[in-house]
Design an enzyme around this catalytic site. Structure first.
Site, PDB file in Angstrom:
ATOM      1  N   GLU A   8       0.879  -1.174   0.000  1.00 58.49           N
ATOM      2  CA  GLU A   8       0.000   0.000   0.000  1.00 58.49           C
ATOM      3  C   GLU A   8       0.902   1.205   0.000  1.00 58.49           C
ATOM      4  OE1 GLU A   8      -3.221   0.682   2.993  1.00 58.49           O
ATOM      5  OE2 GLU A   8      -2.721   2.777   2.561  1.00 58.49           O
ATOM      6  N   HIS A  10       2.178   4.660  -2.385  1.00 53.70           N
ATOM      7  CA  HIS A  10       1.524   5.495  -3.383  1.00 53.70           C
ATOM      8  C   HIS A  10       2.471   6.393  -4.165  1.00 53.70           C
ATOM      9  CE1 HIS A  10      -1.963   4.072  -1.264  1.00 53.70           C
ATOM     10  NE2 HIS A  10      -1.536   4.620  -0.145  1.00 53.70           N
ATOM     11  N   HIS A 163      -9.110   0.907  -0.423  1.00 50.60           N
ATOM     12  CA  HIS A 163      -8.278   1.879   0.301  1.00 50.60           C
ATOM     13  C   HIS A 163      -9.153   3.043   0.772  1.00 50.60           C
ATOM     14  CE1 HIS A 163      -5.384   5.246   0.619  1.00 50.60           C
ATOM     15  NE2 HIS A 163      -4.501   4.313   0.929  1.00 50.60           N
ATOM     16  N   ASP A 286       2.609   2.198   3.580  1.00 50.68           N
ATOM     17  CA  ASP A 286       1.787   3.378   3.312  1.00 50.68           C
ATOM     18  C   ASP A 286       2.673   4.584   2.994  1.00 50.68           C
ATOM     19  OD1 ASP A 286      -0.529   4.695   2.749  1.00 50.68           O
ATOM     20  OD2 ASP A 286      -1.425   4.507   4.728  1.00 50.68           O
TER      21      ASP A 286
HETATM   22  C1  GRE Z   1      -3.161   6.997   2.683  1.00 49.72           C
HETATM   23  O1  GRE Z   1      -3.094   6.978   1.470  1.00 49.72           O
HETATM   24  O2  GRE Z   1      -3.204   5.962   3.323  1.00 49.72           O
HETATM   25  C2  GRE Z   1      -3.205   8.307   3.393  1.00 49.72           C
HETATM   26  C3  GRE Z   1      -3.686   9.429   2.734  1.00 49.72           C
HETATM   27  C4  GRE Z   1      -3.734  10.605   3.386  1.00 49.72           C
HETATM   28  C5  GRE Z   1      -3.334  10.689   4.729  1.00 49.72           C
HETATM   29  C6  GRE Z   1      -2.855   9.599   5.379  1.00 49.72           C
HETATM   30  C7  GRE Z   1      -2.799   8.382   4.715  1.00 49.72           C
HETATM   31  O3  GRE Z   1      -4.091   9.319   1.457  1.00 49.72           O
HETATM   32  O4  GRE Z   1      -2.357   7.311   5.375  1.00 49.72           O
HETATM   33 ZN    ZN Z   2      -2.554   4.485   1.722  1.00 40.17          ZN
END
Ligand code: GRE
Ligand code: ZN
Length: 331
Positions: A8, A10, A163, A286
């Site tokens: 997970e 990004h 998500h 994350d």
């Molecule tokens: C995530 O993608 O898990 C995320 C966000 C924004 C803030 C915290 C976070 O998109 O963990």
């Molecule tokens: Zn995330």
């Protein structure tokens, strides 16, 4: 532990970058850089944390926040093309999951087919419910018009990561005076666990028993609540009024996988392992919202068996995403 897989994590494109800006000016230059970069700092941090493979996905809410379905489809397609291109030269270190225009289940199914068949992606990651044009109520994917989409996910035999996303304006009054509860503190878990339970209650998994859904953040609270959800004032003998045939926990243990993304707590990990089984838990960071070093230092030293550490840190993800051996080198 060396050879970990994380799933997970990004990136952003110029079109979706702004969605990650609310963290504040003090981190934005660094966060912006981390979201756009693939081959510099991201790989260095992976190396330092013993992470061999990242299964990368788009930031949030991105596509799910674009109410116009044609526009959502265009931005998703462009983001998926960018992701595939970014990782093409490093298929030894990166894999990818698709962003999907869920506003329109047919467009979403077609984009998933394209991403898996043409771009070599190994699943999808969707940021919760979608805003749709002409409605204040966002759409959840348990409703009947999504059944053919789920058939496509099953036919392609790829997992679907549900998500979190920030709330839509209509729900903000619930947080009046407490904006600190928006996001990873609370609203992400509340919204995403609700969506997962809606999928379960709808009977979706009776129709598609092979469908596999992934939840982050150690299950968005569900491992802790699962007994109570099924128990429901048991002595009153009031069965759930839902379309599904079995107990919630039966679907949870057959159709769900959890990741450690952003939740580096050993008691929470042990609870998740106890409720769903170690074969359905996977390490994740994350990034770039969390640090590789925080995740890896915690996970590598957590009080779990070495067999569980290997399964959770690596082999469960390789199996679920079919990234092992011949499958992986064929990508
Ligand atoms: C995530 O993608 O898990 C995320 C966000 C924004 C803030 C915290 C976070 O998109 O963990
Ligand atoms: Zn995330």
């Amino acid at each position: 532990m060396q050879g970990k897989v994380t799933l997970e994590d990004h990136f952003a494109t110029e079109a979706t970058l702004g969605d990650s800006q609310p963290f504040g000016a003090h981190v934005w230059p660094e966060l912006r850089y981390r979201l756009l970069d693939f081959h510099d700092q991201r790989l260095r941090l992976m190396d330092a944390a013993g992470v061999e493979i990242m299964i990368a996905s788009l930031n949030a809410p991105a596509i799910q926040g674009i109410a116009n379905s044609q526009r959502a489809a265009e931005v998703a397609r462009a983001a998926n093309d960018i992701l595939a291109e970014q990782i093409a030269s490093r298929r030894d270190r990166f894999a990818a999951v698709a962003a999907l225009p869920m506003q329109d289940p047919e467009l979403a199914a077609r984009e998933l087919q394209r991403c898996v068949r043409d771009l070599g992606m190994c699943g999808a990651l969707v940021n919760g419910y979608s805003q749709v044009e002409g409605s204040n109520v966002p759409i959840h994917y348990d409703v009947t018009q999504y059944r053919s989409f789920w058939r496509t996910v099953c036919d392609l035999d790829v997992p679907f990561y549900l998500h979190p996303r920030p709330p839509v304006p209509g729900t903000l009054p619930l947080y009046e005076g407490h904006s600190w509860l928006l996001g990873p503190t609370w609203s992400f878990a509340g919204d995403t666990s609700l969506h997962a339970l809606r999928l379960i209650g709808s009977g979706l998994f009776d129709e598609y028993p092979r469908l596999q859904i992934i939840l982050g953040h150690l299950g968005e609270g569900l491992p802790f609540f699962i007994w109570r959800i099924d128990n429901r004032n048991n002595w009153m003998k009031a069965a759930h009024k839902y379309a599904a045939r079995k107990r919630v926990v039966d679907y949870f243990r057959s159709n769900f996988h959890l990741t450690t993304s952003g939740h580096f707590s050993t008691p929470a990990l042990v609870n998740a392992i106890t409720e769903i089984g170690p074969e359905r838990v996977m390490f994740s960071v994350d990034y770039p919202f969390e640090d590789f070093s925080d995740a890896a230092e915690w996970f590598d030293n957590a009080q779990i068996s070495e067999a569980d550490r290997l399964a959770i840190g690596r082999t469960n993800a390789l199996k679920l995403f079919k990234l092992g051996g011949d499958d992986r080198s064929a990508l």
